[in-house]
Scaffold this active site. Structure first.
Site, PDB file in Angstrom:
ATOM      1  N   HIS A   1      52.887  36.277  83.529  1.00 46.72           N
ATOM      2  CA  HIS A   1      52.259  37.106  84.575  1.00 46.72           C
ATOM      3  C   HIS A   1      52.287  38.598  84.221  1.00 46.72           C
ATOM      4  CE1 HIS A   1      51.684  33.746  87.206  1.00 46.72           C
ATOM      5  NE2 HIS A   1      52.984  33.485  87.314  1.00 46.72           N
TER       6      HIS A   1
ATOM      7  N   ASP B   1      51.363  26.374  82.606  1.00 45.27           N
ATOM      8  CA  ASP B   1      52.187  26.634  83.802  1.00 45.27           C
ATOM      9  C   ASP B   1      51.327  26.318  85.039  1.00 45.27           C
ATOM     10  OD1 ASP B   1      54.775  28.557  84.652  1.00 45.27           O
ATOM     11  OD2 ASP B   1      53.094  28.745  86.053  1.00 45.27           O
TER      12      ASP B   1
ATOM     13  N   ASP C   1      56.500  23.888  86.273  1.00 47.89           N
ATOM     14  CA  ASP C   1      56.286  23.911  87.728  1.00 47.89           C
ATOM     15  C   ASP C   1      55.080  23.076  88.172  1.00 47.89           C
ATOM     16  OD1 ASP C   1      54.822  25.888  86.442  1.00 47.89           O
ATOM     17  OD2 ASP C   1      55.496  27.528  87.722  1.00 47.89           O
TER      18      ASP C   1
HETATM   19  C1  SP5 Z   1      56.470  32.262  85.917  1.00 47.30           C
HETATM   20  C2  SP5 Z   1      56.116  31.754  87.276  1.00 47.30           C
HETATM   21  O1  SP5 Z   1      56.015  30.533  87.473  1.00 47.30           O
HETATM   22  N1  SP5 Z   1      55.983  32.648  88.268  1.00 47.30           N
HETATM   23  C3  SP5 Z   1      55.631  32.246  89.598  1.00 47.30           C
HETATM   24  C4  SP5 Z   1      55.793  33.364  90.547  1.00 47.30           C
HETATM   25  C5  SP5 Z   1      55.461  32.933  91.959  1.00 47.30           C
HETATM   26  N2  SP5 Z   1      56.030  33.831  92.906  1.00 47.30           N
HETATM   27  C6  SP5 Z   1      55.538  33.734  94.238  1.00 47.30           C
HETATM   28  C7  SP5 Z   1      56.085  32.531  94.930  1.00 47.30           C
HETATM   29  C8  SP5 Z   1      55.817  32.573  96.397  1.00 47.30           C
HETATM   30  C9  SP5 Z   1      56.496  31.408  97.080  1.00 47.30           C
HETATM   31  N3  SP5 Z   1      57.858  31.737  97.442  1.00 47.30           N
HETATM   32  C10 SP5 Z   1      58.618  30.609  97.941  1.00 47.30           C
HETATM   33  C11 SP5 Z   1      60.049  30.653  97.429  1.00 47.30           C
HETATM   34  C12 SP5 Z   1      60.740  29.331  97.648  1.00 47.30           C
HETATM   35  N4  SP5 Z   1      61.740  29.409  98.636  1.00 47.30           N
HETATM   36 ZN    ZN Z   2      54.453  29.211  87.325  1.00 48.65          ZN
END
Ligand code: SP5
Ligand code: ZN
Length: 339
Positions: free
Chosen positions: A158, A194, A283
């Site tokens: 990212h 990813d 993921d």
């Molecule tokens: C490298 C990578 O996979 N980065 C992903 C970044 C995503 N960040 C935002 C996620 C928003 C959702 N947050 C929920 C947290 C879980 N409790």
């Molecule tokens: Zn990711």
């Protein structure tokens, strides 16, 4: 397989703003502990990376961004006087070419696009160690031709030319690709599998034809990083036609995902690329707390086999993956496809 991994990843342990709450980041040091254990059990050879060539980092990231990242913690601490992690607070408006403020908090906004990662005392050391793993893996591939895995943490795909976000600070996959070019390969392909779009890698190479960027990911209309990853983004200027986005609907199963991987592989086969970087996030796994796809551990073996059948010298770089109890098996499965 040769694996590069640094213990310095541990120095980054972040918080993230998630649905209005500040919480411990899902991008945790445990991820690496579990992957390391699985890979050792599977007989892979884990080594520490060499020293990072900062000139290589400057081929990928703006000099002012590198300077910002390396110094921001000390400046933040000097200004606020406690150990609270640094986080951005406000971002430039969408249309104007923004000023770059002198202020610490202003620069945090200027050099980021999301509030899902914080910067602490060890973040720069961890980010440079992650980049060093990618650099060493690329060096090993260039000299031996053998597929090599960089267990980079924090992840990188990212991170744009001059912005952090999405748990990423330095773009490890882009650094691996650039290193392979520096070793004399005339074109490198980056295939990003990813769950999230590799917006940083796309941004970095968008106007270049020497690096083909392909990303298979959840539709950004519904998913992070929201503002990039659409199929109409195909590259610009000399890079026109050298970026391919394959967004999938939320909830995609292995049949949809593997068809997208086939499409990505076909584009690589058609590109005259002389080396491959796989930006691998686990993921897409069925139990991932951030993802919605339903990929199973065994599916990663077949995915590794598909990408291995391109028969290109290959660097595999770790990106996301947050189902910590399964992340080791999932990484081992992908690498198994390269045996
Ligand atoms: C490298 C990578 O996979 N980065 C992903 C970044 C995503 N960040 C935002 C996620 C928003 C959702 N947050 C929920 C947290 C879980 N409790
Ligand atoms: Zn990711």
């Amino acid at each position: 397989m040769q694996v590069f991994s640094s213990d310095n990843h541990r120095r980054h342990d972040a918080v993230e703003l998630s649905r209005g709450k500040l919480q411990v980041s899902v991008e945790s040091p445990r991820r690496v502990d579990i992957i390391r254990r699985s890979l050792s059990e599977a007989g892979h050879d884990v080594a520490a990376p060499g020293e990072l060539d900062i000139a290589l980092v400057r081929q990928i990231h703006a000099a002012e961004y590198v300077e910002f990242l390396s110094g921001i913690w000390a400046r933040w601490q000097a200004q606020f006087g406690d150990d609270t992690p640094a986080m951005p607070f406000a971002w430039p408006s969408r249309h104007a070419a923004p000023e770059r403020p002198k202020d610490v908090v202003g620069q945090l906004g200027y050099h980021s696009f999301a509030a899902d990662c914080s910067i602490g005392e060890g973040t720069w050391d961890a980010a440079t160690a992650a980049a060093a793993a990618a650099q060493s893996a690329a060096d090993h591939v260039a000299t031996t031709g053998e597929a090599t895995y960089a267990l980079s943490r924090p992840p990188g795909h990212h991170a744009t030319h001059d912005q952090f976000g999405g748990y990423c600070f330095l773009n490890n996959s882009a650094i691996a690709a650039q290193r392979l070019l520096n070793h004399g390969r005339s074109r490198v392909a980056v295939v990003d599998i990813d769950y999230h779009h590799g917006n940083g890698t796309q941004d970095i190479f968008y106007r270049r034809s020497d690096v083909l960027t392909v990303s298979v990911h959840a539709d950004p209309m519904s998913e992070f990083p929201w503002f990039a990853g659409y199929d109409h983004e195909r590259g610009a200027a000399a890079g026109e036609g050298w970026n391919l986005n394959i967004p999938l609907s939320l909830g995609a199963d292995y049949s949809a995902w593997s068809a997208a991987i086939d499409k990505a592989a076909a584009r690589v086969a058609d590109s005259n690329a002389e080396a491959l970087v796989i930006a691998f996030g686990a993921d897409t796994f069925v139990d991932d707390p951030l993802g919605t796809f339903s990929i199973e551990t065994q599916n990663y073996v077949e995915t590794g086999e598909k990408l291995a059948s391109l028969t290109l010298p290959t660097v595999i770089v770790q990106e996301g993956g947050y189902a910590v109890q399964s992340i080791g098996e999932n990484v081992a499965a992908l690498l198994e496809g390269f045996r």
